[in-house]
Each structure stands twice: as structure tokens, then as C-alpha cells.
Design a protein around this motif. Structure first.
Motif: not given
Lengths: 264, 264
Positions: A11, A84, A88-89, A94, A116-117, B129, B133, B249, B251
């Protein structure tokens, strides 16, 4: 399930328009990708694609469907990039991708996909750089879009940020479908801040048609703002001045009344 | 005064450690510079300099003196870069440079010097990242350093941010000279948020010794935090989970209770 045959997903934040602000990691992932997925204008920001690449254009909104589509492509062995703008976050893709992963965390649908971000320069820091350092002290980033969150939550946040004297960067300030929210937000800030408070109005940062100017809270007009505008409203300490060459600057000092004058 | 013979100054954000996150504009300005000015660790982050380049290392703090020194060099015709980690406009050198310009805006001392701020990827978006997120919704960036601002201002901002349910990124969380402030900040946030709130603890993002992990507000310990740590405290909607591959993760969904489920 084995990871054999699984592809990968990045992303990627393109940064604001200018390629001089696109990180090498973003450039590399774009070059290596077999499939690019994104909202049309962001795909156009990438530029021409190579012969071996496929571009999958999605409408704005429908982020969940876009994320699941990209994850499925990667699970099928493709090298996928979701593009993006900016980072992206920050109010971008993301979050939607990780939320889709969460929904499927009990299944093997996307197991073994490498994800992967890739961070990018976000619009607020790029806009700030064009005119000095308005973000030089504690700040809030607030999206004025009430499509996904109730308007009263936004009002509460704006009032809290203004009362506690944060610099406030407003993303997604206005659209055809959200015509009145920005004025209401400015009015709420105006209850806490002087009409002389510096405001940065940045349009199309990093693009050919870029314009970034400083004005005051009392002067801001919603008539010159659209979806590609980023607004930065200063705190009580934010300064505006014109230098010996006639250039306009805005900055927020790192020191605050009552603190010491120098340090780090 | 004529601009003849004047040089130029760029205030450059290197991004977090990894060169894959350094923008082409930053790389170009570093390559073209005759003089690099900065805090020692940031100069080391630049890497080896060319034979025609001079490196001017300054101690931390004393930003005003560093800025004036760099502007004087540029006024004397040099091609000068001030290096910052991350983005130069976020708790870094850009504000000090513009403040010096402001002090001299009535004089010709730096007239005719070309000045550019080069934005970079800031630590919060890079840390985010690495783990998903967490900054996916409205957020605040707060420096916990009370060297330049009074501690009660910081407390007020933390409480305002926590009450209005912002995600909170804490820069400069702790140093040898500021040992107790972080715990106090966490306590204030804990008055508004559940101990189960996800927290991201990121160390040395983009460097060889990087570590980024998710824990909860109740688990955070100041004993594992130092000046190179960035903390992201989630909002009431921030989620933590482990995917089918065992990867952790964090977010924050773009939607908020009471908003619609999909959109942009």
C-alpha cells in the motif's frame, strides 16, 4: 495453507503530486508491480505504466472492495500495489486494507501474502513546507468528511483542538456533497481564536497548478476551497510576516509563553 | 540589497533512518550542497560527504544559533543544507529558521538568499506503516518535551485530545532530564481510555535496530521508552489483532460509530 504461489501487496503513498517527493521505496514497488490498484486520479499520478503491468481503476469510496480485490490478486500470486496520494495511513487506503485483513484473520483467504505499507510525505507537511513552518508545534489532523463519521464527533474534536490551542490541519475540507461543514468548523475555531489567526490555504500542492497563500481566520472564504485544498489554521502563537524580499511566511514557534526561550 | 553573490539554504527532512524513505528532492539538495549544518546524529544519518563539502556539527538545542549560522553561510554565497530527521516542519528545524528570518525581516542581512523547506516522511507515519494503520482517523501529534513550553499546556492538550477521542502520537516522550512526564501523560490518557486501548511502541524506525510492537495502554512501561521512541496511543475505535500468519496489526478504522459503513 502454504505460502507457495502467494504474491505480495504494497500500500504505497505517492506523496503529494511532485515526483521529487516520492520515496525510493514507493518508486521501486511501483516499478516491480504487476498490478496497480487505485482511485483513477491516483493511478494517473503514477504516470505511464510498463507493458507488463495492469492498471485497475476504482471509483472513490468503496475502499473495502478495492482492498479485498487487491488482496485477492496478491493471494493469486501477483505483485500488487495499491496507490494512495500522500501517506497511505493518513485518511487513505492503509486502514481499509488492514480492516479487511482483520475480517479474514480467522481464515486462510490471504494467508502467506506479504504485505507492506510504504509511508509517504503527507499533504499537511508538504503544504507547510511551501510557506514556512506552520506545523512547528503540537498539531491535530482532522478530516472534515462526515461520510464515515457523525458530524457531532467532528465538532467535538474541532472545539477540543481549538480550546487546547493546537495548530489544526483540515483534510477534505469541502465537497459538492458537503458544502456547509467547513464554515461551521471555522466558526467553531473562531469562538476560541482571534480573527487575526494566520491560516494557510494550500491548493494542489506539488502539482503544476499549485497555489499556497497565507491569510487570516477572518478572511478565509469557503468559496475558494475544494476537495484538493488543505487548510492549516494556526494556534495562538502562529506568526505571519513578509521578509525583506517580499516573500510571505507563516510559522509556529517551538517555544510557548511560559517556557524557556531556547532548548530542544 | 542586490541578490548578487547570495547563496541558498534548504532545510531538509531526511525522513526516518532508512534511505529508502528519503525523497529525491532531499537527496538532490544534499548532493549539491557545499555545506551541511546539523545536530551530529543527523549529519551521521546523511552518510559520507563529498570532498567539496563541509560538515558543521552543532549540539542539540541551540536551534536559533544553528539557523542563523546557516543563513549567514548562505548569504555569503554558499549552498547550505540544514539537516533534520523526519520532516523538518514537525518538531524540528524549519520553525527555528523561519523565526530567525522573522527577527531580521526589517534588515538586509539575509535578503536575496533563496530558501526552501524540503518535506520528509515524519516518524509517526513511518512507525504506523510498520504495524498497519493506527493513524487511520483524526489524530494529534504532541511533543512531550517541556523544555520550550510549560508542562500545564501539555497536560491540557493531552486531556483535550484524549477526551475528544483522537489518536495521539507522542514525540520526544522521555529523556534523562524529563523522566516523569510520560507516565503522567499516560495517566491522563488513562482517565479517558480503557487500559485495553492499543498502543504502538516504535523504536529507531527505519534503522538497523528498529523494533515496533503493539501492546495496550495498561501494559506500557516507561522503562522501555527513550528519546528515540515514538508512541502512538489508539482512540476508542483502534483495533489490534493477529493475522493468519501470526503477524500483529494495529489500525484505526476510517468509519466511526454512528457514521455510515462505507464511503470516502
Amino acid at each position: 495453507m502454504s505460502a507457495a504461489g502467494r504474491g505480495r501487496l504494497a500500500v504505497v503513498g505517492l506523496g503529494p503530486g511532485d515526483e521529487a517527493w516520492r520515496t525510493p521505496e514507493a518508486t521501486d514497488r511501483l516499478a516491480e508491480a504487476t498490478d496497480l490498484v487505485g482511485y483513477g486520479p491516483y493511478l494517473r499520478q503514477v504516470g505511464p505504466i510498463a507493458e507488463h503491468q495492469t492498471s485497475h481503476s476504482f471509483p472513490n469510496r468503496k475502499e473495502a472492495a478495492r482492498a479485498a480485490f487487491a488482496l485477492d490478486l496478491a493471494a493469486a500470486g501477483r505483485d500488487v500495489v495499491i496507490v494512495s496520494s500522500g501517506d497511505p495511513g493518513i485518511f487513505a487506503m492503509a486502514s481499509a486494507v488492514v480492516e479487511e485483513l482483520h475480517k479474514e484473520s480467522g481464515s486462510d483467504r490471504w494467508a502467506g501474502v506479504s504485505i507492506t505499507i510504504v509511508p509517504g510525505v503527507t499533504a499537511a507537511t508538504a503544504a507547510a513546507a511551501r510557506i514556512g513552518a506552520p506545523l512547528g508545534h503540537d498539531l491535530c489532523l482532522i478530516s472534515l468528511s462526515d461520510v464515515l463519521k457523525p458530524w457531532p464527533v467532528i465538532e467535538q474534536r474541532i472545539t477540543a483542538a481549538a480550546t487546547a490551542d493546537f495548530v489544526i490541519a483540515l483534510y477534505n475540507p469541502l465537497s459538492r456533497h458537503r458544502p456547509w461543514q467547513l464554515q461551521r468548523a471555522l466558526d467553531l475555531i473562531g469562538e476560541q481564536r482571534s480573527p487575526e489567526t494566520p491560516v494557510v490555504e494550500a491548493h494542489n500542492v506539488g502539482r503544476a497548478e499549485e497555489s499556497v497563500r497565507s491569510l487570516t481566520l477572518g478572511e478565509v472564504s469557503t468559496s475558494t476551497v475544494d476537495m484538493r485544498t488543505l487548510l492549516i489554521v494556526g494556534s495562538s502563537t502562529t506568526q505571519q510576516f513578509t521578509d525583506a524580499d517580499g516573500r510571505s511566511w507563516v510559522y509556529t514557534p517551538r517555544h510557548y509563553p511560559g517556557g524557556s526561550a531556547e532548548g530542544g
